[in-house]
Each structure stands twice: as C-alpha cells, then as structure tokens.
Scaffold this motif. Structure first.
Motif, mmCIF file in Angstrom:
data_model
loop_
_atom_site.group_PDB
_atom_site.id
_atom_site.type_symbol
_atom_site.label_atom_id
_atom_site.label_comp_id
_atom_site.label_asym_id
_atom_site.label_seq_id
_atom_site.Cartn_x
_atom_site.Cartn_y
_atom_site.Cartn_z
ATOM 1 N N VAL A 111 6.943 -59.991 14.604
ATOM 2 C CA VAL A 111 6.818 -61.161 15.476
ATOM 3 C C VAL A 111 7.179 -60.731 16.895
ATOM 4 O O VAL A 111 8.287 -60.246 17.140
ATOM 5 C CB VAL A 111 7.741 -62.298 15.004
ATOM 6 N N TYR A 112 6.233 -60.904 17.820
ATOM 7 C CA TYR A 112 6.441 -60.483 19.210
ATOM 8 C C TYR A 112 6.807 -61.689 20.081
ATOM 9 O O TYR A 112 6.301 -62.797 19.884
ATOM 10 C CB TYR A 112 5.178 -59.821 19.772
ATOM 11 N N TYR A 113 7.695 -61.457 21.062
ATOM 12 C CA TYR A 113 8.122 -62.536 21.954
ATOM 13 C C TYR A 113 8.705 -61.920 23.219
ATOM 14 O O TYR A 113 9.072 -60.746 23.258
ATOM 15 C CB TYR A 113 9.173 -63.422 21.271
ATOM 16 N N LEU A 114 8.787 -62.712 24.245
ATOM 17 C CA LEU A 114 9.436 -62.315 25.509
ATOM 18 C C LEU A 114 10.079 -63.561 26.109
ATOM 19 O O LEU A 114 9.402 -64.545 26.376
ATOM 20 C CB LEU A 114 8.417 -61.718 26.496
ATOM 21 N N ASN A 145 15.442 -60.786 26.395
ATOM 22 C CA ASN A 145 15.225 -60.484 24.977
ATOM 23 C C ASN A 145 13.729 -60.413 24.697
ATOM 24 O O ASN A 145 12.967 -61.277 25.153
ATOM 25 C CB ASN A 145 15.865 -61.555 24.085
ATOM 26 N N SER A 146 13.320 -59.400 23.931
ATOM 27 C CA SER A 146 11.886 -59.247 23.680
ATOM 28 C C SER A 146 11.654 -58.410 22.440
ATOM 29 O O SER A 146 12.531 -57.727 21.947
ATOM 30 C CB SER A 146 11.204 -58.572 24.875
ATOM 31 N N ASN A 147 10.435 -58.454 21.935
ATOM 32 C CA ASN A 147 9.892 -57.534 20.943
ATOM 33 C C ASN A 147 8.409 -57.429 21.244
ATOM 34 O O ASN A 147 7.702 -58.454 21.212
ATOM 35 C CB ASN A 147 10.101 -58.066 19.526
ATOM 36 N N PRO A 148 7.883 -56.259 21.609
ATOM 37 C CA PRO A 148 8.512 -54.933 21.671
ATOM 38 C C PRO A 148 9.450 -54.813 22.880
ATOM 39 O O PRO A 148 9.579 -55.753 23.660
ATOM 40 C CB PRO A 148 7.300 -53.998 21.811
ATOM 41 N N PRO A 149 10.117 -53.637 23.045
ATOM 42 C CA PRO A 149 11.060 -53.480 24.163
ATOM 43 C C PRO A 149 10.426 -53.781 25.512
ATOM 44 O O PRO A 149 9.252 -53.514 25.747
ATOM 45 C CB PRO A 149 11.489 -52.007 24.056
ATOM 46 N N VAL A 150 11.274 -54.343 26.392
ATOM 47 C CA VAL A 150 10.786 -54.831 27.675
ATOM 48 C C VAL A 150 10.902 -53.739 28.743
ATOM 49 O O VAL A 150 11.745 -52.839 28.654
ATOM 50 C CB VAL A 150 11.602 -56.097 28.089
ATOM 51 N N ASN A 205 1.559 -57.004 28.312
ATOM 52 C CA ASN A 205 0.510 -57.896 27.801
ATOM 53 C C ASN A 205 0.235 -57.690 26.317
ATOM 54 O O ASN A 205 -0.856 -57.960 25.838
ATOM 55 C CB ASN A 205 -0.785 -57.717 28.607
ATOM 56 N N VAL A 206 1.238 -57.177 25.569
ATOM 57 C CA VAL A 206 1.080 -57.054 24.113
ATOM 58 C C VAL A 206 0.949 -58.455 23.519
ATOM 59 O O VAL A 206 1.692 -59.364 23.869
ATOM 60 C CB VAL A 206 2.300 -56.315 23.515
ATOM 61 N N CYS A 207 -0.011 -58.618 22.637
ATOM 62 C CA CYS A 207 -0.252 -59.925 21.997
ATOM 63 C C CYS A 207 -0.582 -60.999 23.032
ATOM 64 O O CYS A 207 -0.368 -62.184 22.780
ATOM 65 C CB CYS A 207 0.969 -60.354 21.168
ATOM 66 N N GLY A 208 -1.028 -60.593 24.205
ATOM 67 C CA GLY A 208 -1.350 -61.574 25.237
ATOM 68 C C GLY A 208 -0.144 -62.251 25.844
ATOM 69 O O GLY A 208 -0.258 -63.322 26.429
ATOM 70 N N ILE A 209 1.067 -61.635 25.690
ATOM 71 C CA ILE A 209 2.279 -62.234 26.256
ATOM 72 C C ILE A 209 2.346 -61.880 27.737
ATOM 73 O O ILE A 209 2.456 -60.695 28.093
ATOM 74 C CB ILE A 209 3.534 -61.724 25.524
ATOM 75 N N PRO A 210 2.296 -62.871 28.633
ATOM 76 C CA PRO A 210 2.308 -62.559 30.073
ATOM 77 C C PRO A 210 3.697 -62.137 30.538
ATOM 78 O O PRO A 210 4.700 -62.363 29.866
ATOM 79 C CB PRO A 210 1.902 -63.898 30.716
ATOM 80 N N ASP A 211 3.733 -61.486 31.715
ATOM 81 C CA ASP A 211 5.009 -61.103 32.319
ATOM 82 C C ASP A 211 5.818 -62.345 32.682
ATOM 83 O O ASP A 211 5.260 -63.420 32.923
ATOM 84 C CB ASP A 211 4.780 -60.272 33.602
ATOM 85 N N ARG A 212 7.136 -62.194 32.700
ATOM 86 C CA ARG A 212 8.033 -63.279 33.113
ATOM 87 C C ARG A 212 8.938 -62.775 34.220
ATOM 88 O O ARG A 212 9.320 -61.599 34.226
ATOM 89 C CB ARG A 212 8.859 -63.786 31.936
ATOM 90 N N SER A 213 9.299 -63.652 35.136
ATOM 91 C CA SER A 213 10.116 -63.207 36.270
ATOM 92 C C SER A 213 11.132 -64.280 36.633
ATOM 93 O O SER A 213 11.031 -65.434 36.214
ATOM 94 C CB SER A 213 9.237 -62.900 37.488
#
Length: 898
Positions: A111-114, A145-150, A205-213
């Motif tokens: 399960v991927y997340y950011l 916190n993320s998966n994969p590493p940020v 952009n793994v799994c279409g997860i956009p960058d966060r700032s």
C-alpha cells in the motif's frame, strides 16, 4: 460407473481486479500487487477440484489477523474498500476438499501513500569564538511519512537550494534517521536568509501520488511558544461540579496552536474545548487526573503546562481485627488486648476524618479504649481502636464513620462484627466466666462441658485439649464459651521438582484442629478441583498422587483442610525447574591465559560445571556482563542428546576480548522453562604469545586485536573508515582510505580538532608478547623481532609519531625506538624497526598533537615477526631534518639579496 463422479484434489490461482498501480513477479515467483491507500482491493481466488473445494482467505498462513468483511473471508473474491496502509501484507487463499493437501497461493500487497510534510525549526546561539562574534544558526527539519521512501528538496522562494550552492547553507541527513529526514542548516544568519522556505516531499509519482509541500516563513521574530495556566494546582472539586481550565499564550512566532491532553489517554467525551479554555461539565471521579495545555508552532519544542484535578471521593473500605479469631491460631482471649482497624479509600487522603461508635453511641478515646489515626504518609485512610484488657462488657457492634473535611460527600460507616461473634477461648489458658444472676431467689449455677451434665466446683477453670464448649445452666438462658480453632497443617508451602513421566506424591498432615469430627479436604490445581472428601477418623493426613507427570501437571497444588472454624492450607509448587549448576575451575583464582607447568594456556578458556538435573536439560542460557556495567550479553548453548548427572561440561568464552573481570551467569533450561541461575566472577587477562611467529593487525574488528588505550595519556586514538569519517570540516588532513585505499577498511588515527591542544599525547598499547628463550636457563642472547606498521602523516600541523618498546617489569619510559614528525604528504608509508626485548613486552604507538587542527596522524597494518627486519624503512633522523631546514633558509636569504 455412472453413479460415481470424477474426483480431483484442489488447485488455486489468484487473479486481481480493482485499482492496482502495478503487478509484477519478484524472485521465488512471488507476486507483488501495488495499490494506493484509499483505493479498493479486489483479489479473486480461482479454484478447481471435485468435490468443490472450500475457500478461505487469511492475512497470515494460519488465521485471519486483519478484520476483513465477514462475507469476504469464505468467498472467492476478497474485497477491501478504502484500504489502509496497515492492511498491506501477504494474503493467502486456501482451498481444500478433503483430497490430498490443501492448495494455497499467496500474493503480497504493498500500500503506497505520502503524507503532507511537516517542518520544525530549531534556533541556537553558539559560543563566542575567538571573542569576535556570536554564531546564530537555524535548523529546518522536514519529515513526511510515505511508502515508498520519500525524497526531499528545499526551496528559498523560487530558488532551489542544493548542498554547496550557498556558503551559508548546508543540507544533510542525520545518521540516526537516514532516508527519513532532510535538515536545512542556515549558518550565521544573513538578511537574505529571512524568507519563505518550502520543503517538497516526493515519491516520484509512484502510483500517481503527486508531490506534497509545506511552506515556513522565517523572520527575525521567529520564536518558540510560551504559555501560562490561569488555574491553581491541584484543583480539588466535588463530583458534579463544572470545571474550567484556562490557558493563554505569552509568546511565540508564528502564533502557537493550543491543544489539551489528559493523562487518561483522551479527553472526556463531554468535555468542551474553545480556544485555550477546556470545560468539564458535571465532573466524575473517573475524569480526575492530570490535564496539560500544549502550545506548538513548529519552532523549538512545544510548550507544556499541567495541572491536576482531584475529585473528592470516599470508597467503602474494610475492617480487620488483631488477633484474628477466624484466620489465626492466636484467638481472642478475655483479658488480652484487641485492635480493631478500619481502612477507607479517600480522595484527597489528607481531608479524611474518622469517628467511632459502639452500639450506635459515640466512643471517645480513654485509657482502655484508645483511638488512633495513623500517619497519612505511611498508611493513608486507616484508623485503629485498641481495646485494652478485653471484658465481657466490651462485646457489641462497633461502627467506624469516615467523612471528608471539605464536605459535599456523604459520610460512610462500617460495622463490626458483621454477624454473631462468639466469645472464643484458647486451649491451655485460664478463663474467668461470670454469669449475672438475681439474688432472690438464689440461682443455682452449674458449669459443665457442653455435651455432659457433670458439675464443676466454681466458675474458674482450665480449658483442656478435648474441651469443645462449656455452658452455664441456671433457670436463665444458656451462654456458651466456644473453644475452637481451624486446622493447623503441614507443609504450609513447599516446592517439589520432578521431570516428565515420573510420579509425584503430595501429603498434607493435620497437626491440630477443633472440631475435628467434621474435617474434610479438597485438592486443587490452580483453581480447578481435582479431588475432595472427608477425613478417615483413624488418619490425620490426606494424599494426592500423580502417577506420570505431564506438561499440564506442572503448577500450584493446594490442599484445603476445613472445619467449622476455618481452613488450613498446604501448598505444593510442582515444577520441572533445573537446579543451579555447580561451577568448577582448574584453579581457585582463575586467570584465563595464565600459563605454567601445571596449567596449560587453554585450560581456563571458560567455565566448567556439572548439571543438577530434574527434567531433561535441553539447553543452557549463558550470560556475560562486564563488572560495573548494566547490560548482559546472552547466548543459548544447545544440549545435544542426554547428559548424565554429575557429568563435567565446558564452554569456551571466545567473546571475552577486553581484559576485565566478568560476571558469568549460567541458567539450565528444561521443558518446563528456565531453572535456577548460578553466578560466578572470572577475571580475563590478555593472552601472551608463548611461541610467536607472526602478529598482524589491520584494525578491522572492534576489538582492535586487543590493543588498549593508555589511561594516563591526554586523549585516545580513534578507529575509523573513510566511509564513516566526516572530513569536510578539516579537508586538508588525514587519509582518504585505509592502507589498501579501501573506503570500507578501518585504521586508527588521532583527531586533533578541539578540545585538543598542542602537545597532547595519545598512546595505543599492544597486548603482551612472550619472548621464547633459546635455552631453559635464561636469555643470554635475546632474539630479534621486526616491528612494522604503515603511517599517514598529511597536514600542515602534523606533530610527532613515536614507537616505544615497553618491557615487563620496567617502570621508566624508554626513548622511542622509532620517531618521525612533520608533514609527510598525502600517502601511506611503511616503517620497520628491529627490536631485541629480554622479557615479555608490549609495543606502544604514541601520537603527539601539533600546533593546529590539520594534524591528523593515522596508522594501519601493524606487524610483528621473528627475526631482524630485512628491509628496514627507518624514519629520517632529527639531524637530517635540521640540515634540510638550514639549506632551505640559506637559499631563501640568497634569493632575497638578488
């Protein structure tokens, strides 16, 4: 054949649908299914087989550990909507129809997340350096916190910051959180450093997860938060009151955010938080505790202030009497002192007050009725009533009344005795019995044993062993003096150790009891009843036998022997614990490594012991701890096959590298578990080399070949490798790798940065080496040894490197056998020197710090061989250095004249 269907064992295949980002095959044919947090996971189990197999989904191979929807567990399709990161893992589909082994397939779900990054800021004012300026440094720390590493990047406004792009900026990862954080360090703040900083967290952009700032605005007013609580501490209230706690901020930029937390993990459900005010309506005792106001603005550490809320409460307590007529052998006796104690739980305990009543009337303290309230710091909530010289008139109902000084809580009372309390006498004592009779007409008083009609001469008597009760016979009602006591048994508590498969016999004996004709017994294991019955009139003991002990038979056995007055209890702890082993050594004072005609060098390499068995010993746990330290090092020594009682066992302690005293703890392990430990202290000294051929040390192990740091020098040598040493602060000194130019290889060096100063010394001492005599009568012509090492002396502040020979029995330090000082360029060189020791010896490498911080001296690959050095690489003599210096000075002067 038409009536018989084809049968086939089950087979399984997992297919997927839903919102997968990626599905791939890894090593060992494992399938990995990647999904973004919050999406829907659907896995379908396709099965074949006849009869139709039953299907079950599990998170682990054995059972369902995550809560799937109930309908999914036994269906072909596993459906998890809005999957959470905690639901990642390996999923199994198991199919079975009773034919052959069940079919099982698995698939791993990642399960991927950011999450949004968080920036925290720490500011510091450094010490004055050389009395010129004060350093002001700011650290910005970014975490997500993320998966994969940020991955992280820093921006100042629209400018991308990188390491080395700006002299005032450093970007690095702390070694203890590598891959998790990026720290931006701003040194010696300048006006342009006050700006907007943004940290961008990316999983590419793994799994279409956009960058966060996240953005943090740094100004010259940025400051950590400070707060103030406008309440008392503690706050004492009655239940049902409404309590308000007010917290205000007194500083901090950006403005801090205020939150409330409770020591009970979470705030009460009915609590109301508005700004910095926490309101607790109609408070209860369960809501008492510590409440804290926390202010955070991500600058420095959060500010925290706490107060304790105490809710008044009284809880019904207990009575006890000393001596206790129901549970002790020492029964109440006329003429003795009796103490009645009353304990009540009260909050707060210092507000508690007590009163005493007898038969409903207030009781005041007197010479014979002494009322005391114990020290609240020692035994809070306890009061005692001491009755001196117990009389008939003292029997009645005593009431203890407890109240709180603050009011608002109803008082509580406890009565004693709860039921009818007989007058109890003890056998062998003399008791005076009085009976009130009217004078007219004169009553006839007749005292007799309760079950006989024989008269006694007067009312003064001795209570004999067989006496049960006495009664007073008149024309008035009868009163009885009851003389009874619960059974006294043996053994009260005993341990019985026995191995599996062997018999155990437990016997509980009755020493005395009255009444004895109604004795019964019950045997229990833990609280489970095993056997019960009545005592045989001819016997004074009961027995319980285990014919063959099994694992469930280990535990606490209790035999209760019961009569009207109470119970006696025999307790047996049946275990399979091993007894402590018996340690043996070859000498009374073992010193490992000591040699002699009666003690070989290897004879003291570890403890020797003989087992003391109960059940079969399956292993030993060996613990080693250096004296004076807390941490134990432990290992398990397996036991292969059976061992005999009294057999001598040994184990080599290869882990003892440092010459110190050690505690050695040995614990036998049986099928029951750990047994009794034995602890002994042994002393380990560095081994000598009785027949030295060649010694080589490249410092690759932490034990550094048993070299030790001199305790009388100024500082220590440091073990390092190029991959772990940070040389960016002093880049013009020290080696870039070990002697073989390996970045991973280790070497020893002296760190000359502060607080080191010119002339400070660091000495590294080798283990002892023996000198083997050519004849048994002494050393007339001492043998030669070649001592060699590689050195690296690069930097403009290089001091001196010396090599000394230190012989056993010599106290004064000799002149160095090899010496070199000054810059020798950025390369490793070898030194060799022949030595001729006449006794056991050590070699000492001494580094002396030069005039500045660019003076790191390194050594590597230390060797010692028998025989003269064949190609000695001697250091230049001091006179040659002076000659070189003079020539250089003359040439400089001549050029100046031209």
């Amino acid at each position: 054949q038409s009536g018989v269907g084809l049968i086939a064992p089950p087979s399984v295949r997992i297919v997927h649908s839903g919102h997968a980002c990626n599905v791939e095959e890894e090593r060992h044919a494992e399938r990995v299914y990647t999904i973004r947090e919050g999406e829907t996971l659907e896995l379908t189990c396709l099965v074949t087989g006849h009869p139709r197999p039953q299907i079950r989904w599990t998170k682990t191979a054995g059972s369902v550990s995550d809560r799937f929807q109930d309908s999914s567990v036994f269906n072909e399709t596993l459906h998890i909507a809005k999957i959470l990161r905690t639901q990642g893992g390996r999923y199994y589909c198991k199919a079975e129809n009773g034919l052959g082994s069940p079919a099982i397939k698995s698939i791993r779900v990642d399960v991927y997340y950011l999450e949004d990054p968080v920036v925290t800021v720490h500011q510091s004012i450094g010490e004055a350096k050389e009395q010129f300026y004060y350093e002001r440094t700011v650290f910005l720390r970014c975490v997500a916190n993320s998966n994969p590493p940020v991955r992280y990047s820093w921006h100042r406004g629209r400018e991308v910051l990188t390491q080395g792009s700006d002299k005032g900026v450093e970007i690095y990862e702390p070694f203890f959180t590598q891959g998790e954080t990026k720290i931006l360090k701003l040194k010696n703040l300048r006006p342009q450093d006050y700006a907007n900083y943004s940290c961008v967290a990316s999983v590419r952009n793994v799994c279409g997860i956009p960058d966060r700032s996240v953005i943090f605005r740094l100004t010259n007013k940025t400051a950590s938060p400070s707060i103030k609580l406008l309440v008392e501490d503690p706050i004492v209230v009655n239940p049902g009151q409404t309590v308000s706690l007010v917290c205000i901020t007194t500083g901090g930029e950006p403005p801090p955010l205020l939150t409330w937390i409770s020591s009970n993990d979470s705030l009460p459900q009915r609590s109301v938080v508005k700004g910095g005010t926490l309101t607790l309506p109609a408070i209860t005792s369960d809501e008492a505790g510590v409440y804290s106001c926390v202010a955070s603005n991500n600058v420095g550490n959060p500010a925290k202030k706490s107060t304790t809320i105490v809710v008044r409460a009284l809880k019904k307590g207990r009575f006890w009497i000393t001596p206790d007529p129901y549970h002790n052998d020492d029964n109440i006796q006329i003429g003795r002192e009796v103490k009645i104690s009353c304990q009540v739980e009260a909050t707060p305990p210092e507000e508690l007050t007590f009163g005493w009543l007898k038969n409903g009337r207030a009781l005041r303290s007197s010479e014979r009725m002494v009322i005391t309230q114990t020290d609240p710091d020692i035994s809070p909530g306890t009061t005692n009533l001491d009755i001196i010289d117990l009389k008939f008139t003292d029997f009645g109902t005593y009431t203890c009344v407890a109240a709180l000084k603050g009011g608002g809580i109803p008082e509580i009372s406890i009565d004693w005795p709860g039921g009818k309390s007989p007058l109890v006498g003890r056998e062998g004592d003399t008791v005076e019995l009085e009976w009130p009779v009217s004078r007219e007409p004169q009553a006839i008083i007749l005292w007799s044993p309760g079950d006989q009609e024989a008269p006694m001469p007067d009312a003064r008597m001795q209570i004999g062993e067989m006496t049960a009760s006495y009664r007073c016979q008149t024309n008035q009602p009868v009163v009885e003096l009851i003389v009874q006591y619960p059974p006294t048994v043996e053994p009260v508590n005993t341990e019985m150790r026995q191995g599996l498969g062997r018999p155990v016999v437990m016997t509980c004996r009755v020493l005395r009891a009255h009444p004895s004709r109604v004795l019964r017994f019950e045997w229990l294991l833990s609280n489970r009843l095993l056997h019960a019955g009545a005592f045989d009139a001819q016997r004074d003991e009961t027995e319980y036998t285990i014919r063959s002990l099994n694992r469930d038979g280990w535990g606490e056995y209790t035999c209760n022997v019961i009569n009207e007055a109470g119970a006696g209890k025999c307790t047996f702890q049946v275990t399979g614990k091993g007894y402590a082993s018996e340690f043996y050594y070859d000498t009374l004072q073992p010193r490992c490594g000591r040699t002699g005609p009666d003690l070989p060098a290897s004879s003291c390499s570890g403890p020797r012991w003989t087992p003391n068995m109960v059940d079969r010993i399956v292993a030993y746990r060996l613990g080693i701890r250096q004296m004076g330290l807390q941490r134990w090092w432990e290992q398990e020594i397996p036991v292969d096959g059976a061992i005999n009682k009294g057999e001598l066992m040994t184990h080599n302690l290869t882990e003892l590298m440092k010459p110190e005293s050690y505690e050695v703890r040995l614990t036998p392990i049986t099928r029951f578990g750990e047994g009794d430990s034995t602890i002994r202290i042994i002393t380990y000294s560095a081994p000598v080399n009785p027949h030295l051929r060649e010694f080589h040390c490249s410092f690759e192990e932490e034990t550094i070949c048993m070299f030790t740091q001199d305790k009388n020098d100024d500082f220590d040598w440091t073990r390092h490798s190029a991959s772990t040493r940070d040389t960016k602060y002093t880049p013009n000194t020290g080696p870039s790798g070990d002697r073989t130019d390996s970045k991973q290889g280790f070497y020893m060096y002296i760190e000359t940065s502060r607080p080191r100063k010119d002339g400070d010394q660091a000495r590294l001492i080798s283990p002892f080496f023996n000198v083997a005599p050519k004849n048994p009568y002494g050393i007339n012509n001492p043998p030669a040894y070649c001592f060699g090492f590689f050195y690296h002396m690069y930097g403009k502040h290089i001091g001196t490197l010396n090599a000394h020979l230190k012989q056993k029995g010599q106290t004064a330090s000799e002149a160095p056998v090899w010496s070199l000082n000054g810059n020798q360029n950025d390369r490793w060189k070898q030194a060799k020197v022949s030595i001729r020791p006449t006794a056991s010896f050590q070699v000492v490498l001494e580094g002396i710090r030069g005039p500045g911080i660019e003076g790191d001296i390194a050594i590597d690959d230390v060797t010692l061989e028998e025989g003269e050095c064949r190609d000695p690489a001697k250091a230049p003599s001091t006179s040659s250095h002076i000659w070189l210096l003079c020539v250089t000075l003359v040439m400089t002067l001549l050029q100046g004249q031209r």
